[in-house]
Design a protein around this motif. Structure first.
Motif, mmCIF file in Angstrom:
data_model
loop_
_atom_site.group_PDB
_atom_site.id
_atom_site.type_symbol
_atom_site.label_atom_id
_atom_site.label_comp_id
_atom_site.label_asym_id
_atom_site.label_seq_id
_atom_site.Cartn_x
_atom_site.Cartn_y
_atom_site.Cartn_z
ATOM 1 N N ALA A 1 1.018 -1.260 -0.089
ATOM 2 C CA ALA A 1 -0.304 0.022 0.148
ATOM 3 C C ALA A 1 0.804 1.274 -0.087
ATOM 4 C CB ALA A 1 -0.907 -0.097 1.318
ATOM 5 N N GLU B 1 2.302 1.844 -3.475
ATOM 6 C CA GLU B 1 1.217 2.210 -4.261
ATOM 7 C C GLU B 1 1.095 3.963 -3.923
ATOM 8 O OE1 GLU B 1 -1.310 -2.026 -4.705
ATOM 9 O OE2 GLU B 1 -1.997 -0.352 -3.183
ATOM 10 N N ASP B 2 0.960 4.019 -2.855
ATOM 11 C CA ASP B 2 0.575 5.615 -2.521
ATOM 12 C C ASP B 2 1.838 6.328 -3.207
ATOM 13 O OD1 ASP B 2 -1.331 4.767 -1.023
ATOM 14 O OD2 ASP B 2 -0.852 5.471 0.731
ATOM 15 N N HIS C 1 -2.836 2.867 2.778
ATOM 16 C CA HIS C 1 -2.895 3.971 2.005
ATOM 17 C C HIS C 1 -3.044 5.321 3.030
ATOM 18 C CE1 HIS C 1 -3.416 1.542 -1.279
ATOM 19 N NE2 HIS C 1 -4.473 0.974 -0.901
ATOM 20 N N LEU D 1 -1.938 8.677 1.562
ATOM 21 C CA LEU D 1 -3.055 9.322 0.402
ATOM 22 C C LEU D 1 -3.910 9.883 1.382
ATOM 23 C CD1 LEU D 1 -3.547 6.646 -2.488
ATOM 24 C CD2 LEU D 1 -2.015 8.574 -2.242
#
Length: 284
Positions: free
Chosen positions: A44, A47-48, A266, A269
């Motif tokens: 995660a 991905e962020d 996340h 984000l």
């Protein structure tokens, strides 16, 4: 499956002013602790970072690697020893720290970012003489205090479209290699890069008014409030050096420093692109 399009649209609309605010700006993320040992959370985080980079935000990832260092020391039969919360680092240990941080951990993170579609480059504080240091305390051995950060190599990486992934090994004027606290390094790098935001990923929700009750999270504090909160016993233990690093960053010009919960997928984000955020923010 029912999809509430209004909710999704509102999420994107809420993120818009933050994307505009951080567009083409540098955000420094310090990564370590629990979020680094849990594979789902690690994915995660990657991905962020790739998502933010794709959206035009220049992310600098500064990482630790305490669990990996401990594991390697165990394999070599060397005992981990800490003095006032900092790892005692003798000559043999600093070699292991350099090997693990600048080698395995750094390159694993670069590989993961690349696998998620990012363009990443692994660096350590020795590269380009990025982190200059001297002995912090003789009782700690080869633990360094930063004397200067030279951000040119980081800026060059960003200018060429790469996400710099930095392990915090420093170098003395005489060539001595030092183990540098990753929180401290991230704060100094954020200041030198004129970053509007520093994010420290931790394994707690943030600064808590009651350390045993996560519902008592303090969402925002000013630098001037920190001495009082220490006196009240609200800022204690391992939170002290993290808050001190945030204060140092803000005093050096970083607009805000955020201590956020790396256990939440996340959370980067959520912190950067939503109104509520994901932890405690320290501001001037």
């Amino acid at each position: 499956m029912f999809i509430d399009y209004d909710i999704r649209a509102n999420v994107m609309i809420e993120a818009l002013p933050y994307l505009q605010k951080y567009n083409n700006k540098v955000v420094v993320v310090k990564y370590g602790g629990n979020a680094m040992t849990n594979d789902t959370l690690k994915q995660a985080v990657m991905e962020d970072i790739v998502m933010l980079s794709t959206m035009g935000i220049k992310v600098v990832l500064v990482h630790g690697g305490g669990p990996e260092i401990n594991a390697m020391l165990d394999k070599t039969g060397k005992e981990s020893r800490f003095v006032n919360g900092l790892r005692y680092t003798d000559e043999e240990t600093v070699d292991i720290v350099q090997m693990v941080l600048a080698g395995k951990v750094n390159k694993d993170l670069v590989s993961m970012l690349e696998s998620h579609g990012g363009a990443a480059i692994g660096l350590c504080g020795i590269d380009g003489n990025m982190i200059e240091a001297e002995t912090l305390d003789p009782e700690l051995g080869y633990v360094g205090e930063i004397t200067k950060v030279n951000p040119l190599v980081i800026q060059n990486a960003l200018d060429n479209g790469y996400i710099p992934v930095i392990s915090t090994i420093g170098r003395g004027k005489d060539g001595t290699v030092y183990n540098i606290n990753a929180d401290t390094a991230a704060a100094r790098i954020a200041a030198e890069m004129n970053a509007p935001s520093l994010i420290l990923l931790t394994d707690i929700k943030g600064l808590l008014e009651d350390k045993d009750d996560e519902d008592t999270i303090i969402r925002s504090i000013g630098v001037s409030e920190v001495p009082f909160l220490k006196k009240q016993g609200i800022i204690t233990g391992g939170m002290i050096p993290k808050i001190d690093c945030c204060v140092e960053a803000v005093r050096r010009g970083v607009k805000q420093a955020n201590i956020i919960d790396g256990r939440i997928p996340h959370s980067i984000l959520i912190e950067l692109l939503t109104d509520i955020g994901a932890g405690t923010m320290i501001v001037a």
